[in-house]
Design a protein around this motif. Structure first.
Motif, PDB file in Angstrom:
ATOM      1  N   GLY A 159       8.835   6.035  -3.877  1.00  0.00           N
ATOM      2  CA  GLY A 159       9.760   7.127  -4.184  1.00  0.00           C
ATOM      3  C   GLY A 159      10.600   6.859  -5.421  1.00  0.00           C
ATOM      4  N   LEU A 160      10.814   5.590  -5.724  1.00  0.00           N
ATOM      5  CA  LEU A 160      11.561   5.219  -6.923  1.00  0.00           C
ATOM      6  C   LEU A 160      10.659   5.148  -8.158  1.00  0.00           C
ATOM      7  CD1 LEU A 160      13.856   2.450  -5.385  1.00  0.00           C
ATOM      8  CD2 LEU A 160      14.570   4.694  -6.225  1.00  0.00           C
ATOM      9  N   GLY A 161       9.351   5.389  -7.968  1.00  0.00           N
ATOM     10  CA  GLY A 161       8.427   5.432  -9.100  1.00  0.00           C
ATOM     11  C   GLY A 161       7.714   4.115  -9.383  1.00  0.00           C
ATOM     12  N   PHE A 162       7.617   3.244  -8.378  1.00  0.00           N
ATOM     13  CA  PHE A 162       6.947   1.956  -8.547  1.00  0.00           C
ATOM     14  C   PHE A 162       5.847   1.805  -7.521  1.00  0.00           C
ATOM     15  CE2 PHE A 162      11.328   1.439  -9.969  1.00  0.00           C
ATOM     16  CZ  PHE A 162      11.148   0.933 -11.232  1.00  0.00           C
TER      17      PHE A 162
ATOM     18  N   VAL B 239       9.925  -8.802  -2.191  1.00  0.00           N
ATOM     19  CA  VAL B 239       9.252  -7.547  -2.509  1.00  0.00           C
ATOM     20  C   VAL B 239       8.784  -7.631  -3.961  1.00  0.00           C
ATOM     21  CG1 VAL B 239       9.520  -5.049  -2.686  1.00  0.00           C
ATOM     22  CG2 VAL B 239      10.752  -6.294  -0.903  1.00  0.00           C
ATOM     23  N   THR B 240       7.498  -7.408  -4.182  1.00  0.00           N
ATOM     24  CA  THR B 240       6.936  -7.449  -5.533  1.00  0.00           C
ATOM     25  C   THR B 240       6.522  -6.040  -5.927  1.00  0.00           C
ATOM     26  OG1 THR B 240       6.101  -9.663  -5.053  1.00  0.00           O
ATOM     27  CG2 THR B 240       5.230  -8.570  -6.995  1.00  0.00           C
ATOM     28  N   ILE B 241       7.031  -5.589  -7.069  1.00  0.00           N
ATOM     29  CA  ILE B 241       6.777  -4.221  -7.532  1.00  0.00           C
ATOM     30  C   ILE B 241       6.097  -4.249  -8.895  1.00  0.00           C
ATOM     31  CG2 ILE B 241       8.708  -3.245  -6.250  1.00  0.00           C
ATOM     32  CD1 ILE B 241      10.276  -3.158  -8.927  1.00  0.00           C
ATOM     33  N   ASP B 242       5.441  -3.144  -9.219  1.00  0.00           N
ATOM     34  CA  ASP B 242       4.837  -2.981 -10.536  1.00  0.00           C
ATOM     35  C   ASP B 242       4.911  -1.499 -10.894  1.00  0.00           C
ATOM     36  OD1 ASP B 242       3.617  -3.649 -12.904  1.00  0.00           O
ATOM     37  OD2 ASP B 242       1.706  -4.226 -12.018  1.00  0.00           O
ATOM     38  N   LEU B 243       4.736  -1.216 -12.174  1.00  0.00           N
ATOM     39  CA  LEU B 243       4.709   0.181 -12.612  1.00  0.00           C
ATOM     40  C   LEU B 243       3.367   0.785 -12.242  1.00  0.00           C
ATOM     41  CD1 LEU B 243       6.368  -0.263 -16.108  1.00  0.00           C
ATOM     42  CD2 LEU B 243       7.399   0.684 -14.055  1.00  0.00           C
ATOM     43  N   PRO B 244       3.331   2.065 -11.884  1.00  0.00           N
ATOM     44  CA  PRO B 244       2.059   2.703 -11.529  1.00  0.00           C
ATOM     45  C   PRO B 244       1.102   2.708 -12.717  1.00  0.00           C
ATOM     46  CG  PRO B 244       3.919   4.167 -11.092  1.00  0.00           C
ATOM     47  CD  PRO B 244       4.456   2.958 -11.781  1.00  0.00           C
ATOM     48  N   TRP B 245      -0.182   2.667 -12.398  1.00  0.00           N
ATOM     49  CA  TRP B 245      -1.217   2.664 -13.428  1.00  0.00           C
ATOM     50  C   TRP B 245      -2.261   3.701 -13.065  1.00  0.00           C
ATOM     51  CZ3 TRP B 245      -6.507   1.703 -13.346  1.00  0.00           C
ATOM     52  CH2 TRP B 245      -7.116   1.520 -14.589  1.00  0.00           C
ATOM     53  N   SER B 246      -2.742   4.394 -14.057  1.00  0.00           N
ATOM     54  CA  SER B 246      -3.856   5.316 -13.853  1.00  0.00           C
ATOM     55  C   SER B 246      -4.880   5.049 -14.947  1.00  0.00           C
ATOM     56  CB  SER B 246      -3.386   6.771 -13.884  1.00  0.00           C
ATOM     57  OG  SER B 246      -2.735   7.050 -15.099  1.00  0.00           O
ATOM     58  N   PRO B 247      -6.172   5.239 -14.635  1.00  0.00           N
ATOM     59  CA  PRO B 247      -7.209   4.953 -15.639  1.00  0.00           C
ATOM     60  C   PRO B 247      -6.997   5.774 -16.900  1.00  0.00           C
ATOM     61  CG  PRO B 247      -8.185   5.389 -13.486  1.00  0.00           C
ATOM     62  CD  PRO B 247      -6.733   5.714 -13.384  1.00  0.00           C
ATOM     63  N   PRO B 248      -7.307   5.194 -18.068  1.00  0.00           N
ATOM     64  CA  PRO B 248      -7.136   5.938 -19.319  1.00  0.00           C
ATOM     65  C   PRO B 248      -8.108   7.105 -19.404  1.00  0.00           C
ATOM     66  CG  PRO B 248      -8.177   3.809 -19.726  1.00  0.00           C
ATOM     67  CD  PRO B 248      -7.811   3.848 -18.277  1.00  0.00           C
ATOM     68  N   VAL B 249      -7.672   8.145 -20.049  1.00  0.00           N
ATOM     69  CA  VAL B 249      -8.497   9.328 -20.251  1.00  0.00           C
ATOM     70  C   VAL B 249      -9.338   9.113 -21.501  1.00  0.00           C
ATOM     71  CG1 VAL B 249      -8.434  11.827 -20.656  1.00  0.00           C
ATOM     72  CG2 VAL B 249      -6.699  10.750 -19.209  1.00  0.00           C
ATOM     73  N   GLU B 250     -10.637   9.417 -21.395  1.00  0.00           N
ATOM     74  CA  GLU B 250     -11.525   9.222 -22.544  1.00  0.00           C
ATOM     75  C   GLU B 250     -11.100  10.107 -23.705  1.00  0.00           C
ATOM     76  OE1 GLU B 250     -15.517   8.657 -22.467  1.00  0.00           O
ATOM     77  OE2 GLU B 250     -15.618   7.791 -20.467  1.00  0.00           O
ATOM     78  N   GLY B 251     -11.107   9.525 -24.893  1.00  0.00           N
ATOM     79  CA  GLY B 251     -10.748  10.262 -26.095  1.00  0.00           C
ATOM     80  C   GLY B 251      -9.254  10.240 -26.383  1.00  0.00           C
TER      81      GLY B 251
ATOM     82  N   PRO C  41       0.743   2.329 -24.550  1.00  0.00           N
ATOM     83  CA  PRO C  41       1.188   0.938 -24.625  1.00  0.00           C
ATOM     84  C   PRO C  41       1.480   0.401 -23.226  1.00  0.00           C
ATOM     85  CG  PRO C  41       2.915   2.419 -25.382  1.00  0.00           C
ATOM     86  CD  PRO C  41       1.693   3.249 -25.156  1.00  0.00           C
ATOM     87  N   GLU C  42       1.165  -0.877 -23.024  1.00  0.00           N
ATOM     88  CA  GLU C  42       1.381  -1.488 -21.713  1.00  0.00           C
ATOM     89  C   GLU C  42       2.880  -1.641 -21.467  1.00  0.00           C
ATOM     90  OE1 GLU C  42      -0.341  -5.181 -19.081  1.00  0.00           O
ATOM     91  OE2 GLU C  42      -0.746  -5.102 -21.217  1.00  0.00           O
ATOM     92  N   GLN C  43       3.315  -1.237 -20.287  1.00  0.00           N
ATOM     93  CA  GLN C  43       4.719  -1.340 -19.920  1.00  0.00           C
ATOM     94  C   GLN C  43       4.872  -2.363 -18.812  1.00  0.00           C
ATOM     95  OE1 GLN C  43       5.751   2.681 -18.887  1.00  0.00           O
ATOM     96  NE2 GLN C  43       6.162   3.226 -21.004  1.00  0.00           N
ATOM     97  N   PHE C  44       6.065  -2.920 -18.723  1.00  0.00           N
ATOM     98  CA  PHE C  44       6.330  -3.969 -17.759  1.00  0.00           C
ATOM     99  C   PHE C  44       7.573  -3.642 -16.953  1.00  0.00           C
ATOM    100  CE2 PHE C  44       4.230  -5.822 -21.447  1.00  0.00           C
ATOM    101  CZ  PHE C  44       3.133  -6.423 -20.853  1.00  0.00           C
ATOM    102  N   VAL C  45       7.670  -4.234 -15.776  1.00  0.00           N
ATOM    103  CA  VAL C  45       8.844  -4.089 -14.926  1.00  0.00           C
ATOM    104  C   VAL C  45      10.001  -4.836 -15.588  1.00  0.00           C
ATOM    105  CG1 VAL C  45       9.817  -4.683 -12.676  1.00  0.00           C
ATOM    106  CG2 VAL C  45       7.483  -3.865 -12.822  1.00  0.00           C
ATOM    107  N   THR C  46      11.166  -4.200 -15.653  1.00  0.00           N
ATOM    108  CA  THR C  46      12.334  -4.823 -16.267  1.00  0.00           C
ATOM    109  C   THR C  46      13.290  -5.331 -15.195  1.00  0.00           C
ATOM    110  OG1 THR C  46      13.591  -2.758 -16.324  1.00  0.00           O
ATOM    111  CG2 THR C  46      12.176  -3.236 -18.238  1.00  0.00           C
ATOM    112  N   VAL C  47      14.271  -6.087 -15.626  1.00  0.00           N
ATOM    113  CA  VAL C  47      15.300  -6.579 -14.711  1.00  0.00           C
ATOM    114  C   VAL C  47      16.061  -5.399 -14.118  1.00  0.00           C
ATOM    115  CG1 VAL C  47      17.429  -7.938 -14.566  1.00  0.00           C
ATOM    116  CG2 VAL C  47      15.528  -8.763 -15.939  1.00  0.00           C
ATOM    117  N   GLU C  48      16.286  -4.370 -14.919  1.00  0.00           N
ATOM    118  CA  GLU C  48      16.998  -3.185 -14.434  1.00  0.00           C
ATOM    119  C   GLU C  48      16.195  -2.466 -13.343  1.00  0.00           C
ATOM    120  OE1 GLU C  48      16.546  -3.856 -17.736  1.00  0.00           O
ATOM    121  OE2 GLU C  48      18.613  -4.460 -18.171  1.00  0.00           O
TER     122      GLU C  48
END
Length: 193
Positions: free
Chosen positions: A13-16, A31-43, A48-55
């Protein structure tokens, strides 16, 4: 509803994405969290790769503290963090995301003893993750040749060691993780298929 499901719903619900939830002796709740990932769209250009921040970890921690108090979960310390360089791979989406990367796997049952050129009773492998030819399974590709030592000259005439491949299904894995390889020269881009 179990408190684990409530934690998973709160994190999503918080987007992770909830990568791991661990409760250990001494009252530690990790608790280990990561940013959501979806497969890249062709074309489309690669995002850019994003990472979980301290915030991000702080936001999730505060929300989970309220939630766990309401749920009456007994814990002494709450740790919220990112998966790190040895991130566990559990779902099909994780394998899609990290195809082409070097991973470590542990099989539930040992294989080998003459089959596929693998040593007897081997369960652990490190190699490059690839999609198998059938499109349904995965494979790990490796060479048993020792890596060259830093500064060692390698003859261009020397025959390369043969590559080995092991095809597996996700239900055959006990554990899978990204190999914790550190390269201080920066991240290398994954070759596009």
């Amino acid at each position: 509803m179990a408190w684990q499901e409530t934690v998973a719903q709160t994190v999503s619900g918080l987007g992770f994405d909830l990568v791991d939830l661990e409760r250990s002796a001494g009252g530690l709740l990790r608790v280990t969290i990561d940013l959501p990932w979806s497969p890249p769209v062709e074309g489309a250009p690669a995002a850019p790769e994003q990472f979980v921040t301290v915030e991000d970890c702080e936001t999730v921690t505060r929300q989970l503290q309220y939630l766990l108090e309401v749920e009456g979960v007994d814990y002494h310390r709450l740790e919220v963090g990112s998966p790190g360089i040895d991130r566990p791979l559990r779902h099909e989406n994780d394998f899609l995301r990290f195809a082409g990367q070097v991973i470590d796997i542990t099989l539930k049952a040992p294989i080998g003893g003459g089959t596929e050129g693998v040593a007897a009773n081997r369960k652990k492998f490190r190699g490059q993750l690839e999609r198998a030819e059938d499109g349904q399974q995965w494979q790990i590709v490796w060479s048993d040749a020792p890596p060259p030592k830093p500064g060692q000259r390698v003859s261009k005439k020397r025959e390369p060691e043969p590559m080995q491949a092991l095809t597996f299904r996700l239900d055959e894995l006990q554990q899978a993780r990204l190999a914790p390889l550190v390269d201080f020269k920066g991240r290398r881009s994954v070759p596009k298929a």
